[in-house]
Design a protein around this motif. Structure first.
Motif, PDB file in Angstrom:
ATOM      1  N   THR A 129       0.842  -1.192   0.000  1.00  0.00           N
ATOM      2  CA  THR A 129       0.000   0.000   0.000  1.00  0.00           C
ATOM      3  C   THR A 129       0.877   1.242   0.000  1.00  0.00           C
ATOM      4  O   THR A 129       1.753   1.399   0.850  1.00  0.00           O
ATOM      5  N   VAL A 130       0.653   2.124  -0.962  1.00  0.00           N
ATOM      6  CA  VAL A 130       1.429   3.347  -1.120  1.00  0.00           C
ATOM      7  C   VAL A 130       0.851   4.437  -0.211  1.00  0.00           C
ATOM      8  O   VAL A 130      -0.355   4.684  -0.228  1.00  0.00           O
ATOM      9  N   GLU A 131       1.702   5.081   0.572  1.00  0.00           N
ATOM     10  CA  GLU A 131       1.227   6.204   1.383  1.00  0.00           C
ATOM     11  C   GLU A 131       0.967   7.412   0.494  1.00  0.00           C
ATOM     12  O   GLU A 131       1.447   7.491  -0.637  1.00  0.00           O
ATOM     13  N   SER A 132       0.185   8.364   1.011  1.00  0.00           N
ATOM     14  CA  SER A 132      -0.160   9.553   0.221  1.00  0.00           C
ATOM     15  C   SER A 132       1.059  10.447   0.015  1.00  0.00           C
ATOM     16  O   SER A 132       2.090  10.286   0.656  1.00  0.00           O
ATOM     17  N   ASP A 133       0.895  11.397  -0.899  1.00  0.00           N
ATOM     18  CA  ASP A 133       2.012  12.186  -1.420  1.00  0.00           C
ATOM     19  C   ASP A 133       2.269  13.435  -0.576  1.00  0.00           C
ATOM     20  O   ASP A 133       1.453  14.362  -0.553  1.00  0.00           O
ATOM     21  N   TRP A 134       3.435  13.489   0.075  1.00  0.00           N
ATOM     22  CA  TRP A 134       3.787  14.640   0.904  1.00  0.00           C
ATOM     23  C   TRP A 134       4.086  15.872   0.062  1.00  0.00           C
ATOM     24  O   TRP A 134       3.882  17.007   0.516  1.00  0.00           O
ATOM     25  N   SER A 135       4.570  15.686  -1.146  1.00  0.00           N
ATOM     26  CA  SER A 135       4.786  16.850  -2.014  1.00  0.00           C
ATOM     27  C   SER A 135       3.455  17.546  -2.277  1.00  0.00           C
ATOM     28  O   SER A 135       3.362  18.778  -2.260  1.00  0.00           O
ATOM     29  N   ALA A 136       2.398  16.759  -2.513  1.00  0.00           N
ATOM     30  CA  ALA A 136       1.057  17.320  -2.714  1.00  0.00           C
ATOM     31  C   ALA A 136       0.556  18.002  -1.445  1.00  0.00           C
ATOM     32  O   ALA A 136      -0.142  19.018  -1.505  1.00  0.00           O
ATOM     33  N   ALA A 137       0.920  17.451  -0.301  1.00  0.00           N
ATOM     34  CA  ALA A 137       0.487  18.044   0.976  1.00  0.00           C
ATOM     35  C   ALA A 137       1.038  19.448   1.166  1.00  0.00           C
ATOM     36  O   ALA A 137       0.419  20.298   1.823  1.00  0.00           O
ATOM     37  N   SER A 138       2.198  19.725   0.581  1.00  0.00           N
ATOM     38  CA  SER A 138       2.862  21.012   0.819  1.00  0.00           C
ATOM     39  C   SER A 138       1.994  22.195   0.403  1.00  0.00           C
ATOM     40  O   SER A 138       2.053  23.265   1.020  1.00  0.00           O
ATOM     41  N   TYR A 139       1.158  22.022  -0.618  1.00  0.00           N
ATOM     42  CA  TYR A 139       0.342  23.138  -1.104  1.00  0.00           C
ATOM     43  C   TYR A 139      -0.724  23.527  -0.084  1.00  0.00           C
ATOM     44  O   TYR A 139      -1.130  24.693  -0.010  1.00  0.00           O
ATOM     45  N   TYR A 140      -1.154  22.568   0.724  1.00  0.00           N
ATOM     46  CA  TYR A 140      -2.150  22.864   1.758  1.00  0.00           C
ATOM     47  C   TYR A 140      -1.505  23.568   2.949  1.00  0.00           C
ATOM     48  O   TYR A 140      -2.148  24.390   3.613  1.00  0.00           O
ATOM     49  N   SER A 159       8.144  15.054   3.565  1.00  0.00           N
ATOM     50  CA  SER A 159       7.420  15.111   4.845  1.00  0.00           C
ATOM     51  C   SER A 159       8.043  16.159   5.765  1.00  0.00           C
ATOM     52  O   SER A 159       7.426  16.581   6.749  1.00  0.00           O
ATOM     53  N   ASP A 160       9.243  16.607   5.429  1.00  0.00           N
ATOM     54  CA  ASP A 160       9.881  17.685   6.191  1.00  0.00           C
ATOM     55  C   ASP A 160       9.075  18.975   6.154  1.00  0.00           C
ATOM     56  O   ASP A 160       9.318  19.879   6.964  1.00  0.00           O
ATOM     57  N   ILE A 161       8.105  19.083   5.235  1.00  0.00           N
ATOM     58  CA  ILE A 161       7.291  20.291   5.171  1.00  0.00           C
ATOM     59  C   ILE A 161       6.579  20.541   6.499  1.00  0.00           C
ATOM     60  O   ILE A 161       6.341  21.703   6.877  1.00  0.00           O
ATOM     61  N   ALA A 162       6.251  19.474   7.238  1.00  0.00           N
ATOM     62  CA  ALA A 162       5.577  19.652   8.533  1.00  0.00           C
ATOM     63  C   ALA A 162       6.454  20.439   9.497  1.00  0.00           C
ATOM     64  O   ALA A 162       5.968  21.303  10.244  1.00  0.00           O
ATOM     65  N   MET A 163       7.751  20.175   9.471  1.00  0.00           N
ATOM     66  CA  MET A 163       8.694  20.903  10.322  1.00  0.00           C
ATOM     67  C   MET A 163       9.026  22.273   9.724  1.00  0.00           C
ATOM     68  O   MET A 163       9.042  23.292  10.430  1.00  0.00           O
ATOM     69  N   LEU A 164       9.254  22.294   8.410  1.00  0.00           N
ATOM     70  CA  LEU A 164       9.662  23.542   7.766  1.00  0.00           C
ATOM     71  C   LEU A 164       8.566  24.597   7.805  1.00  0.00           C
ATOM     72  O   LEU A 164       8.856  25.802   7.779  1.00  0.00           O
ATOM     73  N   ALA A 165       7.298  24.169   7.854  1.00  0.00           N
ATOM     74  CA  ALA A 165       6.186  25.128   7.847  1.00  0.00           C
ATOM     75  C   ALA A 165       5.945  25.773   9.205  1.00  0.00           C
ATOM     76  O   ALA A 165       5.221  26.779   9.282  1.00  0.00           O
ATOM     77  N   MET A 166       6.526  25.233  10.251  1.00  0.00           N
ATOM     78  CA  MET A 166       6.283  25.787  11.589  1.00  0.00           C
ATOM     79  C   MET A 166       6.667  27.272  11.695  1.00  0.00           C
ATOM     80  O   MET A 166       5.863  28.082  12.162  1.00  0.00           O
ATOM     81  N   PRO A 167       7.872  27.678  11.249  1.00  0.00           N
ATOM     82  CA  PRO A 167       8.199  29.110  11.342  1.00  0.00           C
ATOM     83  C   PRO A 167       7.388  29.993  10.392  1.00  0.00           C
ATOM     84  O   PRO A 167       7.392  31.217  10.525  1.00  0.00           O
ATOM     85  N   PHE A 168       6.662  29.378   9.437  1.00  0.00           N
ATOM     86  CA  PHE A 168       5.743  30.120   8.575  1.00  0.00           C
ATOM     87  C   PHE A 168       4.380  30.305   9.245  1.00  0.00           C
ATOM     88  O   PHE A 168       3.505  30.985   8.705  1.00  0.00           O
ATOM     89  N   GLY A 169       4.202  29.650  10.405  1.00  0.00           N
ATOM     90  CA  GLY A 169       2.950  29.801  11.136  1.00  0.00           C
ATOM     91  C   GLY A 169       1.930  28.710  10.894  1.00  0.00           C
ATOM     92  O   GLY A 169       0.725  28.972  10.915  1.00  0.00           O
ATOM     93  N   VAL A 170       2.385  27.448  10.680  1.00  0.00           N
ATOM     94  CA  VAL A 170       1.466  26.328  10.472  1.00  0.00           C
ATOM     95  C   VAL A 170       1.835  25.184  11.413  1.00  0.00           C
ATOM     96  O   VAL A 170       3.001  24.773  11.468  1.00  0.00           O
ATOM     97  N   SER A 171       0.844  24.670  12.131  1.00  0.00           N
ATOM     98  CA  SER A 171       1.076  23.531  13.019  1.00  0.00           C
ATOM     99  C   SER A 171       0.516  22.265  12.393  1.00  0.00           C
ATOM    100  O   SER A 171      -0.418  22.307  11.579  1.00  0.00           O
TER     101      SER A 171
END
Length: 410
Positions: free
Chosen positions: A212-223, A249-261
């Motif tokens: 089973t393929v996990e969903s796409d983190w690159s696609a998640a970045s736009y949200y 998946s690093d977008i979850a960490m990288l987005a924190m200083p942009f104001g996203v949890s």
């Protein structure tokens, strides 16, 4: 040319999105299954153009194969066909014929592959002859251009009579994608030895099973980009995991200083804006080049002074993404300035315009999706919007489910 007028709702973005399967994982798993000659099921396989094309190439009969604009598919197929019987012609779109393949071809030739350039040296199209015998076990490759060259070699290594000892030269770009390849190979029973810049893989059989393929983190970045600029928003993304094979998946960490949890709970990540963000951010994109455009647009919308480092691979993607960012951010009076080698700075902030902003996409799916959140600052027009099908065919429909208004134009 088709265009899309995109208007944001006048209320906070709220909803749940089922993202498509990861294109990167899907393409690797398809190649490994084909190398294993396995008759197994891959669940949640990506529906992106790239994956559809690769699946077609691997199941096609004949001697002429066209990878279109699918770069990953072209590189992986080059290695796949190089160790098969028969003669194949492998070509692609006009842009594909401008993207280098030389380092991979030279590496394959050094172990016994019969490959001929049919036009310009180091570039597609290729004539690939039958693999007769392996003449070397050791191969060197420049790892500073594309990790996909290395992944392609790794995946064919187990089926070679002598296996492969791959020596990496230079600073490896997009290392998480190589790590993804090796992790998947281990999941399918292949033993891989790593020592500094050497990868050793002995001849052995893949033990392929249903997957089973996990969903796409690159696609998640736009949200993440949308939430960063939409006060009071809350978006849930499904089939995503904190402990992911995907480097993006690093977008979850990288987005924190942009104001996203990000809140992870049983395969669902919930995105919410926070009360504060940094006004200066510095990010090394060596491992995450595919989210550089998303980060640049996030910074421009919020007026963050953002430094993005090691963007050297962006010039050989679907388009020259450096020039594309400079051109399109420039329309918003935002600079994307080179400060040193391949390090760039985003300076300025997108302001409310008295006209609709129109963005070119340059045959690049990531340009279309990275600039879509700009609709939260101005009504925008996206040229050639269906280019998103390369990785995320349902992107515009998913934005519509969050309240965006789509008007298709000729």
């Amino acid at each position: 040319m088709e265009k899309l007028l995109l208007k944001a709702p006048d209320y906070p973005l709220r909803g749940s999105i089922q993202l498509p399967g990861s294109k990167s994982i899907s393409n690797r798993v398809l190649i490994m299954r084909a190398l294993a000659n396995a008759d197994t099921t891959i669940h949640n396989l990506s529906i992106s153009d790239d994956t559809v094309i690769l699946n077609k190439l691997l199941n096609q009969q004949g001697s002429e194969y066209n990878a279109g604009h699918a770069g990953t598919s072209y590189r992986f197929s080059t290695a796949f066909f190089a160790v098969r019987d028969g003669e194949q012609i492998l070509t692609g779109s006009e842009r594909m014929l401008q993207r280098p393949i030389g380092p991979l071809v030279e590496a394959l030739r050094s172990i016994g592959a019969d490959i001929t350039y049919l036009a310009k040296e180091d570039y597609p199209p290729l004539k690939i002859g039958p693999f007769k015998h392996q003449i070397n076990q050791e191969v060197e490759i420049d790892s500073s251009m594309s990790s996909q060259y290395i992944s392609a070699l790794c995946m064919i290594a187990p089926i070679l009579p002598l296996g492969l000892k791959i020596i990496l030269k230079g600073r490896t770009v997009s290392r998480p994608y190589l790590d993804m390849t090796l992790t998947l190979m281990r999941q399918f029973g292949v033993e891989v030895a790593e020592e500094r810049d050497i990868i050793s893989i002995a001849p052995q059989a893949y033990q392929f099973t249903d997957f089973t393929v996990e969903s796409d983190w690159s696609a998640a970045s736009y949200y993440y980009s949308l939430v960063s600029i939409s006060k009071g928003s809350q978006i849930e993304l499904s089939t995503l995991y904190k402990d992911s094979l995907q480097g993006d998946s690093d977008i979850a960490m990288l987005a924190m200083p942009f104001g996203v949890s990000s809140n992870f709970n049983d395969g669902v990540v919930t995105l919410k804006p926070t009360d504060s963000f940094n006004d200066r951010i510095d990010i090394d994109c060596l491992k995450v080049p595919d989210i550089a455009q998303t980060l640049a647009v996030m910074a421009a919308m919020k007026g963050i002074h953002l430094t993005l480092r090691n963007l050297n691979t962006l010039i050989i993607k679907e388009t020259d993404r450096i020039k594309a960012l400079q051109n399109e951010l420039g329309k918003c009076k935002v600079e994307f300035e080179c400060v040193e080698a391949y390090d760039y700075v985003v300076k300025g902030v997108v302001k409310r315009a008295d006209r609709k902003l129109q963005f070119k996409t340059y045959d690049d799916h990531r340009m279309a999706m990275a600039f879509a959140p700009m609709a939260l600052t101005n009504d925008i027009i996206i040229e050639d919007p269906k280019v998103v099908s390369k990785s995320y065919p349902g992107f515009w429909q998913d934005l519509e489910s969050l309240g965006f208004i789509l008007e298709w134009m000729k």
